[in-house]
Design a protein around this motif. Sequence first.
Motif, PDB file in Angstrom:
ATOM      1  N   ASP A 165       0.834  -1.191   0.000  1.00 20.17           N
ATOM      2  CA  ASP A 165       0.000   0.000   0.000  1.00 20.17           C
ATOM      3  C   ASP A 165       0.872   1.244   0.000  1.00 20.17           C
ATOM      4  O   ASP A 165       2.058   1.189   0.331  1.00 20.17           O
ATOM      5  N   GLU A 166       0.279   2.364  -0.396  1.00 22.77           N
ATOM      6  CA  GLU A 166       1.007   3.616  -0.558  1.00 22.77           C
ATOM      7  C   GLU A 166       0.067   4.780  -0.290  1.00 22.77           C
ATOM      8  O   GLU A 166      -1.105   4.759  -0.671  1.00 22.77           O
ATOM      9  N   LYS A 167       0.597   5.807   0.346  1.00 27.50           N
ATOM     10  CA  LYS A 167      -0.164   7.029   0.590  1.00 27.50           C
ATOM     11  C   LYS A 167       0.073   8.004  -0.559  1.00 27.50           C
ATOM     12  O   LYS A 167       1.215   8.283  -0.934  1.00 27.50           O
ATOM     13  N   LEU A 168      -1.022   8.524  -1.142  1.00 31.53           N
ATOM     14  CA  LEU A 168      -0.963   9.497  -2.225  1.00 31.53           C
ATOM     15  C   LEU A 168      -1.635  10.798  -1.779  1.00 31.53           C
ATOM     16  O   LEU A 168      -2.571  10.772  -0.979  1.00 31.53           O
ATOM     17  N   LEU A 169      -1.181  11.908  -2.319  1.00 32.59           N
ATOM     18  CA  LEU A 169      -1.835  13.208  -2.110  1.00 32.59           C
ATOM     19  C   LEU A 169      -2.033  13.517  -0.629  1.00 32.59           C
ATOM     20  O   LEU A 169      -3.124  13.886  -0.197  1.00 32.59           O
ATOM     21  N   ASP A 170      -0.980  13.378   0.131  1.00 35.91           N
ATOM     22  CA  ASP A 170      -1.058  13.616   1.567  1.00 35.91           C
ATOM     23  C   ASP A 170      -1.438  15.071   1.850  1.00 35.91           C
ATOM     24  O   ASP A 170      -0.953  15.993   1.198  1.00 35.91           O
TER      25      ASP A 170
END
Length: 379
Positions: free
Chosen positions: A342-347
Amino acid sequence: MKKYVLLFLSGMTFGLTQCSDKPGQSTTFDGPVITSEKQAFGVDTVATGLENPWGIAFLPDGRILVTERKGEIRIIQDGKLLEEKIENVPAVYANGQGGLLDIVAHPDYSNNGWIYLSYAKPGEGGGGTTIARTKLEGNAFTDYHELFSAQPFANSDVHFGSRIVFDGKGHIFFSSGERGTKMNAQKLSNHLGKVLRLNEDGTVPTDNPFVGIDSARSEIWSYGHRNPQGLVYDAATETLWDVEHGPKGGDELNKVEKGRNYGWPVITYGINYDGTPITDITAKEGMEQPVHYWVPSIATCGLVRVSGEKYPGWKGNFLVGALALTHVHRVEVSAENKSVHDEKLLDKIGRVRAVVQSADGFLYVATESPGMILKIIPQ
């Protein structure tokens, strides 16, 4: 109308950059490019000034309809948010998390003209999640049909669900939260804390799992859900998925299957908001495990499984909105339906209420605080 792009780097918002393209016309992009792990993209600001946008529907004539929870439907046309609003919208129970929720155009809208709505309807006992369909003449609804209301209504301002998806086989699936009363989710005698399935005209399919059982509601597809606010049907694999809010911890991505029990509140990876335990177990025979879960909670809302060829690095991945942690979360799932990365985008983008993919393959994101519609431009 000037259009702008938000730039996000290392979790910070660095400002606005003008973008030359209109929504839906091109993938060329004059603004800054964001490089994530598997896909480069830009962010085009389609509309600002919205108040609690909840659902997004795309019409073949190019108009984009956006619900606002207070009970209004805004129109984006030719890259501009119009002052004019849709008329003849049903009255809503605009209380807490309740109000006007999802909006979806029928997959065969060009021929049948149906638009489906979910909303909290006011009534005796408070309010309840309701599904309706209607048609649009100009900028006004007509030929309105209420298809379903979740029973019982409750004098509660939390946990209404409610997303709507089509399976392409003549059915709709939609979600209903347990309205803040935990054990509602385990009782087949009510519609609360459930994913439900109807024929597109509102009748009950004869092959629903609890049809013919006197003590159960025939509309139920699955149960043991807390508050599912993301739902997607993946036609390529013929699978249904949801994301649902946990309490403090324990948000879930689930593969939703016929007649299954998803455990709330008997099992959970979360705890009460005051830090006390809800249960001492996270697994039990006869109850399904999430494919992915979040601790701490990100407050999941909105779900899409990326399809098509516009975003090759994300194809088949799930994109999940995060209200509390204000980002878009990307989840990779294996062919065996196991979460593998999983990955965090547009924090720090704002409270993400919806993540959707239009018929022409572009991804759109709706945020609260500030209320915006953003378009993800693949690079």
